[in-house]
Motif scaffolding. Sequence first.
Motif, PDB file in Angstrom:
ATOM      1  N   ARG A  38      38.525  41.004  45.863  1.00 43.24           N
ATOM      2  CA  ARG A  38      38.445  39.414  45.134  1.00 43.24           C
ATOM      3  C   ARG A  38      37.340  38.830  45.893  1.00 43.24           C
ATOM      4  O   ARG A  38      36.732  37.562  45.460  1.00 43.24           O
ATOM      5  N   TRP A  45      30.191  41.189  38.526  1.00 44.02           N
ATOM      6  CA  TRP A  45      30.166  42.370  39.626  1.00 44.02           C
ATOM      7  C   TRP A  45      28.850  42.135  40.365  1.00 44.02           C
ATOM      8  O   TRP A  45      28.128  43.491  40.743  1.00 44.02           O
ATOM      9  N   TRP A 107      43.368  48.166  31.810  1.00 41.55           N
ATOM     10  CA  TRP A 107      42.767  47.002  32.132  1.00 41.55           C
ATOM     11  C   TRP A 107      41.246  46.671  31.444  1.00 41.55           C
ATOM     12  O   TRP A 107      40.651  45.740  31.607  1.00 41.55           O
ATOM     13  N   ARG A 110      39.301  43.578  30.781  1.00 42.58           N
ATOM     14  CA  ARG A 110      40.009  42.450  31.173  1.00 42.58           C
ATOM     15  C   ARG A 110      39.860  42.467  32.873  1.00 42.58           C
ATOM     16  O   ARG A 110      39.674  43.368  33.427  1.00 42.58           O
ATOM     17  N   ASN A 111      40.306  41.277  33.393  1.00 41.50           N
ATOM     18  CA  ASN A 111      40.348  41.155  34.904  1.00 41.50           C
ATOM     19  C   ASN A 111      41.665  41.670  35.225  1.00 41.50           C
ATOM     20  O   ASN A 111      42.537  41.068  34.736  1.00 41.50           O
ATOM     21  N   ARG A 112      41.530  42.562  36.248  1.00 45.31           N
ATOM     22  CA  ARG A 112      42.670  43.021  37.053  1.00 45.31           C
ATOM     23  C   ARG A 112      43.028  41.780  37.990  1.00 45.31           C
ATOM     24  O   ARG A 112      42.137  41.097  38.611  1.00 45.31           O
ATOM     25  N   LEU A 115      40.995  41.453  41.236  1.00 49.76           N
ATOM     26  CA  LEU A 115      39.543  41.180  41.446  1.00 49.76           C
ATOM     27  C   LEU A 115      39.197  39.451  41.397  1.00 49.76           C
ATOM     28  O   LEU A 115      40.003  38.941  40.688  1.00 49.76           O
ATOM     29  N   ALA A 117      37.245  36.557  39.380  1.00 50.56           N
ATOM     30  CA  ALA A 117      36.957  36.121  37.913  1.00 50.56           C
ATOM     31  C   ALA A 117      35.806  36.768  37.480  1.00 50.56           C
ATOM     32  O   ALA A 117      34.635  36.929  38.166  1.00 50.56           O
ATOM     33  N   ASN A 118      35.672  36.911  36.117  1.00 49.90           N
ATOM     34  CA  ASN A 118      34.550  37.622  35.491  1.00 49.90           C
ATOM     35  C   ASN A 118      33.869  38.901  35.657  1.00 49.90           C
ATOM     36  O   ASN A 118      32.923  39.129  35.950  1.00 49.90           O
ATOM     37  N   CYS A 119      35.218  39.738  36.376  1.00 48.61           N
ATOM     38  CA  CYS A 119      34.706  41.204  36.663  1.00 48.61           C
ATOM     39  C   CYS A 119      35.791  41.765  36.114  1.00 48.61           C
ATOM     40  O   CYS A 119      36.660  42.634  36.531  1.00 48.61           O
ATOM     41  N   PRO A 120      35.482  42.205  34.774  1.00 46.54           N
ATOM     42  CA  PRO A 120      36.561  42.871  33.927  1.00 46.54           C
ATOM     43  C   PRO A 120      36.428  44.430  34.308  1.00 46.54           C
ATOM     44  O   PRO A 120      35.363  44.804  34.748  1.00 46.54           O
ATOM     45  N   GLU A 121      37.572  44.786  34.325  1.00 49.37           N
ATOM     46  CA  GLU A 121      37.561  46.423  34.559  1.00 49.37           C
ATOM     47  C   GLU A 121      36.554  47.300  34.124  1.00 49.37           C
ATOM     48  O   GLU A 121      36.390  46.923  32.669  1.00 49.37           O
TER      49      GLU A 121
END
Length: 181
Positions: A38, A45, A107, A110-112, A115, A117-121
């Motif tokens: 995080r 990313w 996930w 989508r975000n775990r 992590l 924000a704005n780092c989708p799996e």
Amino acid sequence: MPSDARRILVVGSGGAGKSTLARELARQTGLPLVHLDRYFWQPGWVGTPTAQWRSVVADLVAEPAWVMDGNYGGTLDLRIPAADLIVFLDLPRRITIPRVLRRWARWHGRNRPDLAANCPERLDLAFLTWLWRYPSTSRNRLADSIAEHHAGHRVVRLCTPREVRLWLAAVAYSGVPAARP
């Protein structure tokens, strides 16, 4: 929980369950939870530059209590000496790779919660290659860093999901137990 285990570091392979274990330890002990992912990953990313990252980690480990998960080899020299207890999740590939694939399926896009924000799996070849090579490369470097920097702190090495469950049950029952010999 014994008062001497106020800083718990959880390390191990991707898919070993670091974030899940850290979350449960924080819940059971009441210690603050720090997911390094995080803090390292910025939206989209983008990784934090090295000098800034070391400064962020130095500030995090200076806190009086935490449960912290993540490897980030470039900062183990800061985190290991600061930890009262190191939990090394040393699970085999036959466990970690299916877990990573299930996590991706669950996930994807989508975000775990662990992590930024704005780092989708996502799942890419570089990560899968690292995961496959982990037992013969990164695992040894991690074990060497623990041996070099732990300065007599307790180290718990858990090698199977059953060992993780039993150890967590012991934490729930009587606080953070000592390491196995």
